[in-house]
Design a protein around this motif. Structure first.
Motif, short mmCIF file in Angstrom:
data_model
loop_
_atom_site.label_atom_id
_atom_site.label_comp_id
_atom_site.label_asym_id
_atom_site.label_seq_id
_atom_site.Cartn_x
_atom_site.Cartn_y
_atom_site.Cartn_z
N PHE A 146 0.81 -1.23 0.00
CA PHE A 146 0.00 0.00 0.00
C PHE A 146 0.84 1.28 0.00
CE2 PHE A 146 -3.28 -2.58 2.61
CZ PHE A 146 -3.77 -3.16 1.46
N GLY A 147 2.04 1.21 0.59
CA GLY A 147 2.81 2.44 0.78
C GLY A 147 4.02 2.62 -0.11
N THR A 148 4.59 1.53 -0.64
CA THR A 148 5.82 1.63 -1.45
C THR A 148 5.62 1.10 -2.87
OG1 THR A 148 7.22 1.44 0.52
CG2 THR A 148 8.25 0.98 -1.59
N PHE A 149 5.13 -0.12 -2.98
CA PHE A 149 4.91 -0.73 -4.29
C PHE A 149 3.96 0.11 -5.15
CE2 PHE A 149 1.92 -3.45 -6.69
CZ PHE A 149 2.78 -3.89 -7.70
N ILE A 150 2.96 0.71 -4.52
CA ILE A 150 1.97 1.50 -5.26
C ILE A 150 2.60 2.66 -6.01
CG2 ILE A 150 1.44 2.90 -3.24
CD1 ILE A 150 -0.92 1.94 -6.14
N VAL A 151 3.74 3.16 -5.53
CA VAL A 151 4.39 4.31 -6.18
C VAL A 151 4.83 3.94 -7.59
CG1 VAL A 151 6.29 5.96 -6.07
CG2 VAL A 151 5.14 5.26 -3.97
N SER A 152 5.50 2.80 -7.73
CA SER A 152 5.94 2.37 -9.07
C SER A 152 4.78 1.81 -9.87
CB SER A 152 7.06 1.33 -8.96
OG SER A 152 6.60 0.17 -8.32
N TYR A 153 3.91 1.03 -9.22
CA TYR A 153 2.79 0.40 -9.93
C TYR A 153 1.81 1.45 -10.45
CZ TYR A 153 -1.19 -2.74 -10.75
OH TYR A 153 -2.24 -3.44 -11.33
N GLY A 154 1.53 2.43 -9.61
CA GLY A 154 0.57 3.46 -10.00
C GLY A 154 1.07 4.35 -11.13
N THR A 155 2.38 4.65 -11.12
CA THR A 155 2.93 5.52 -12.16
C THR A 155 3.20 4.78 -13.46
OG1 THR A 155 5.14 5.18 -11.23
CG2 THR A 155 3.95 7.15 -10.53
N GLN A 156 3.73 3.56 -13.36
CA GLN A 156 4.14 2.83 -14.56
C GLN A 156 3.02 2.01 -15.19
OE1 GLN A 156 7.67 0.51 -13.68
NE2 GLN A 156 8.70 2.25 -12.73
N ASN A 157 2.08 1.51 -14.38
CA ASN A 157 1.04 0.62 -14.90
C ASN A 157 -0.33 1.28 -14.98
OD1 ASN A 157 3.19 -1.13 -13.52
ND2 ASN A 157 2.09 -2.65 -14.70
N LEU A 158 -0.59 2.27 -14.14
CA LEU A 158 -1.94 2.84 -14.08
C LEU A 158 -1.99 4.32 -14.47
CD1 LEU A 158 -3.14 1.21 -10.73
CD2 LEU A 158 -3.40 0.36 -13.07
N SER A 159 -0.85 4.90 -14.82
CA SER A 159 -0.77 6.26 -15.35
C SER A 159 -1.16 7.36 -14.36
CB SER A 159 -1.65 6.38 -16.62
OG SER A 159 -1.20 5.48 -17.62
N TYR A 160 -1.07 7.07 -13.07
CA TYR A 160 -1.22 8.14 -12.08
C TYR A 160 0.08 8.93 -12.04
CZ TYR A 160 -5.34 5.72 -10.19
OH TYR A 160 -6.57 5.13 -10.02
N ASN A 161 0.00 10.20 -11.64
CA ASN A 161 1.25 10.95 -11.50
C ASN A 161 1.81 10.74 -10.10
OD1 ASN A 161 0.32 13.16 -9.65
ND2 ASN A 161 -0.99 13.68 -11.39
N GLN A 162 3.10 10.99 -9.97
CA GLN A 162 3.81 10.73 -8.71
C GLN A 162 3.20 11.51 -7.55
OE1 GLN A 162 7.86 11.77 -9.47
NE2 GLN A 162 8.22 10.13 -10.94
N THR A 163 2.87 12.76 -7.79
CA THR A 163 2.38 13.62 -6.71
C THR A 163 1.06 13.10 -6.15
OG1 THR A 163 3.45 15.53 -7.72
CG2 THR A 163 1.75 15.97 -6.07
#
Length: 436
Positions: A253-270
């Motif tokens: 929930f706190g670390t993996f989501i940063v790479s997964y959300g940006t690279q796989n789901l197109s969310y921005n880092q912020t």
């Protein structure tokens, strides 16, 4: 000395030092997802660069049990307070040096090698820090407030994560090139100030009453690690298993989501970092509430309830974040990291403390906690990333992995007796008693 004032100082000392340690530690995890795959672990495929970065994130977890053995030996032999000064200093130095480390483009292979070395030093320091910070609070606590006191150093985990996330959220507002070049280094360098403050706040704290009594009785073991494995190996296994559900989902929930959300789901880092920040604030507020609640109904009931909710939430979490809505991303993160995780982590340390005898308590809780973290914590982002690569970016195996960790912990905790109404060392015989 004013007893209430003394207790407040103890709680502040335990949470401040713990917060600084975890701030240093989490900086690496988040920056590994955002930067290290580009400037230290340079590969043609970004996915593998991320995998290598998370592999070094996991390395520190495997060294943490060694740190736990080394520093818990000191803690059970010499005292909790002196050990905490050593661990905080070690962590602070390693983190500061990371902030001035040359990149792969500047010194080649030496860059990732030195980064890994500093990460291992971080792991050693944190391996000994957690147990000491926890016992500083728990062994000073009145019986009727032990759950509350034990939850306070646990708040250091999320406060540290919160400070790291806020610092990096601010730095990610820089242009991408500036952030990659120097922006990520700023929080690492500023950590030196936090370490100095942490050492200052711990100055003047006396040794815990429990350890002083153990010294007076002459009940200090010559080799705590040997006595722990000889007389408390079942408790170590229980603690290791119970730690699994507290650590693996947390890093999903706190670390993996940063790479997964940006690279796989197109969310921005912020957006992702802010979602984690909000969830972390909520869980930090809930921790002392849950700790205090455990003083009324018991640790085990809260822990089991949170673990069952974790099982039920694994698939809904991924469904929510896959909707592509920032609002649902926030909701998913708040429910998982902010609400469900809170009762599990709030009671974990206190529950561990209540199953070990005082003369090996530092060693026992450190071993269980750090082995569990090594098995399921540091590997969680690595396992999740590897599962995505193996199963064509399907989140189903990752959700099943969360459920699996929860089931392990439920089995581990099954035989634990809830001791929230007992004195800390009531009915727990010493090592010498067991030997006779």
């Amino acid at each position: 000395m004013d007893k209430d004032k003394d207790l407040r100082r103890v709680l502040v000392a335990s949470v401040v030092g713990s917060s600084v340690e975890w701030f240093d530690y989490f900086l690496y995890g988040t920056v590994a997802a955002l930067v290290f795959n580009q400037i230290f672990f340079v590969t043609e495929d970004p996915a593998f660069g991320t995998l290598y970065a998370f592999a070094t994130f996991a390395l520190a977890f495997f060294i943490r049990p060694l740190g736990g053995i080394i520093f818990s030996h000191i803690g059970d032999r010499i005292g909790r307070k002196k050990t905490l000064v050593l661990t905080l200093s070690l962590m602070g130095l390693a983190t500061f040096l990371m902030g001035v480390l040359p990149t792969y483009g500047q010194i080649g292979l030496w860059a990732p090698v030195l980064l890994i070395l500093l990460r291992l030093i971080q792991g050693l320091g944190l391996g000994g820090e957690w147990g000491g910070a926890l016992l500083l609070a728990v062994e000073y606590a009145p019986k009727e407030k032990r759950g509350l006191f034990g939850s306070v150093p646990q708040m250091g985990i999320t406060i540290g994560m919160l400070m790291g996330t806020i610092a990096l959220s601010i730095m990610t507002l820089l242009p991408q090139e500036a952030f990659i070049t120097w922006g990520w280094r700023v929080p690492f360098l500023l950590s030196a100030l936090l370490v100095i403050f942490g050492l200052w706040i711990r100055k003047g704290i006396e040794e815990t009453p429990t350890f002083q009594k153990t010294q007076e009785k002459g009940d200090i073991p010559k080799l705590p690690i040997a006595d722990t494995f000889k007389y408390h190996w079942r408790e170590v296994l229980i603690a290791t298993g119970a730690k699994v559900v507290e650590t693996a989902p947390f890093y999903i929930f706190g670390t993996f989501i940063v790479s997964y959300g940006t690279q796989n789901l197109s969310y921005n880092q912020t957006s992702i970092l802010m979602a984690v920040t909000v969830a972390t604030i909520i869980t930090t507020i809930l921790m002392p509430v849950m700790g205090s609640f455990s003083d009324k109904i018991g640790r085990k009931k809260l822990y089991v309830g949170g673990t069952i909710l974790m099982i039920l939430y694994a698939f809904p979490y991924f469904w929510l974040i896959h909707q592509g809505s920032v609002a649902l991303l926030f909701l998913a993160t708040i429910i998982g990291l902010g609400v469900i995780w809170a009762p599990i982590t709030a009671v974990l340390g206190t529950m561990f403390s209540e199953i070990f005898s005082a003369n090996v308590r530092y060693t026992g809780i450190s071993l269980g906690y750090q082995i569990g973290a090594a098995v399921a914590g540091g590997t969680a982002p690595l396992v999740a990333t590897a599962l995505l690569i193996r199963f064509n970016d399907s989140y189903i195996p990752v959700a099943l992995y969360i459920i699996f960790t929860a089931l392990i912990s439920l089995v581990a905790i099954w035989t634990v007796k809830d001791r929230h109404n007992e004195e800390l060392d009531e009915d727990l015989v010493t090592v010498e008693d067991k030997a006779n």
